[in-house]
Design an enzyme around this catalytic site. Structure first.
Site: not given
Ligand SMILES: *Cc1c(COP(=O)(O)O)cnc(C)c1O
Length: 431
Positions: A107
């Site tokens: 993210k």
């Molecule tokens: C947010 C997150 C996900 C999921 O991603 P999306 O885009 O919401 O499907 C998967 N793994 C981690 C470590 C995350 O922080």
């Protein structure tokens, strides 16, 4: 580029407006009015470009003329200024490691890109922007770091006391500066309710420009395409299968978008935990959102994935087409833990619980397709999840970038789940 609402009632807006608003008034999601096509030799040429060049070429058509090219180039360079290595785990499975950024999770890319866009657009308007985020762990850290020291932006983070991991808490509470962290004596739902109340408080809006750094914002969603380009840049041979650990489906939706632009990916696997709304939908055709259940891969504990509608949009809401490009599976916590243990034992690689869900899902797919090879997106570093050490029965090595957090000053305000307290804090920041 114009963006329409997937609910089709709100008017189309440009990139700038879509970023500042986050979500259209009709509660749909912004979606690009046309999907850019890559030139025929884009993938070939990509091998010579830097990650920042690739990012710029990919995102430029989406940003349109909303900022000068030089500024967008700088933003791209700052967004992807860490490594995205493709690491071989087994004969046929590779991991694209997306955890080399400041908070050790994927993210970081979206948060960094969005913060810099918001900085540019709020300077243009000459007004301070206040970002409010409720977090159960990963999102808040990425947003806080993405916006840390960004001029003209104040960040207020709410997290539930005692419900985030040790590393996550350090990442949330040691920044200071323009980041204010509030530790709520309550649940994640309480945090979210308070953030929502602030964002819809009309009298507050008169005195402060408030926005959420929500994952549906196009400035967080669109740059996630970069990962898939970086994976293919390091890939040789026929187009891979890509397994994406999915919760809100933003990451996967951006991968599908990249392939519509022309990036050669053979097939996607939506790897889910016990929260199986999408696997069930692909099986039965019924979309049944429901409350989430907690699992080991808690960043994917989502009962009504907000970005899935963008995937439906890309396939013209035609399920047969959707199923030809993408499958979806649900992996249990038992299987997740077993996968972490097996991959460690057999290959010496430590998966985090989210990557383990993707690995198990890909393994099953490759068993049925013996001439294919695939990539998992490893979305976070295992050290972020206290469960992994327990599953492996050994302490994990702490990366230097995390060790550094332990020495920093912790600054956090503990509060009751009371909106009026949060409102006062926001007003103080707005001054
Ligand atoms: C947010 C997150 C996900 C999921 O991603 P999306 O885009 O919401 O499907 C998967 N793994 C981690 C470590 C995350 O922080």
């Amino acid at each position: 580029m114009q963006y329409f609402s997937t609910n089709r009632r709100s008017p189309e807006v440009g990139f700038r407006e879509a970023v500042l608003r986050g979500q259209p008034d009709d509660r749909g999601l912004y979606f690009p009015a046309s999907i850019p096509r890559l030139s025929a030799d884009f993938v070939e040429r990509m091998h010579d470009g830097t990650d920042a060049d690739i990012a710029f070429d990919v995102i430029r058509p989406y940003v349109g003329g909303c900022m000068p090219d030089e500024r967008l180039q700088e933003i791209c360079a700052e967004t992807v200024n860490f490594q995205f290595p493709l690491v071989q785990i087994s004969d046929r499975i590779y991991a694209l490691e997306l955890f080399h950024g400041p908070t050790l999770a994927f993210k970081d890319v979206g948060a960094r890109f969005m913060s810099r866009c918001l900085q540019y657009f709020s300077a243009e308007r000459g007004r301070k922007t206040i970002v409010i985020v409720a977090t159960s762990g990963d999102t808040g850290g990425a947003v806080a770091h993405g916006f840390h020291n960004v001029d003209g932006v104040e960040v207020v983070i709410l997290y539930p006391k005692g419900r985030v991991s040790r590393v996550q808490e350090l990442q949330l509470t040691t920044l200071g500066g323009n980041v204010t962290t509030l530790e709520l004596r309550g649940s994640f739902d309480d945090c979210q309710a308070i953030a929502k109340q602030a964002l819809t408080d009309a009298s507050l809006a008169e005195r402060a420009f408030l926005t959420s750094a929500n994952s549906i914002n196009v400035a967080r969603w669109l740059p996630q395409q970069f990962y898939y380009f970086f994976a293919l840049k390091q890939w040789e041979g026929k187009p891979p299968v890509v397994s994406v650990p999915s919760g809100n489906f933003g990451n996967l939706a951006s991968g599908v978008l990249a392939t519509i632009s022309g990036l050669p990916i053979d097939h996607f696997i939506a790897a889910c935990n016990a929260n199986d709304v999408v696997p069930e939908f692909l099986g039965t055709g019924n979309y049944r959102p429901r409350p989430s259940v907690s699992t080991l891969s808690n960043a994917m504990d989502v009962g009504d994935p907000s970005n899935f509608v963008r995937i439906l949009e890309m396939f013209g809401r035609d399920n047969a087409q959707l199923k030809s490009k993408m499958s979806a599976v649900s992996i249990s916590d038992e299987r997740t833990a077993e996968t972490i243990r097996e991959v460690h034992r057999n290959y010496g690689y430590v998966l985090d619980p989210h990557g383990a869900v993707a690995f198990a899902a890909l393994e099953d797919h490759l068993d049925r397709h013996p001439d294919e090879k695939g990539i998992i997106l490893e979305t976070a570093h295992p050290v972020k999840f206290d469960s992994v050490a327990g599953i492996l029965g050994t302490e994990l090595e702490v990366p230097a970038s995390v060790a550094e957090f332990y020495d920093r000053q912790k600054s956090v305000t503990e509060i009751d789940p009371d909106y009026s307290v949060v409102r006062e804090i926001i007003l103080e920041k707005a001054r």
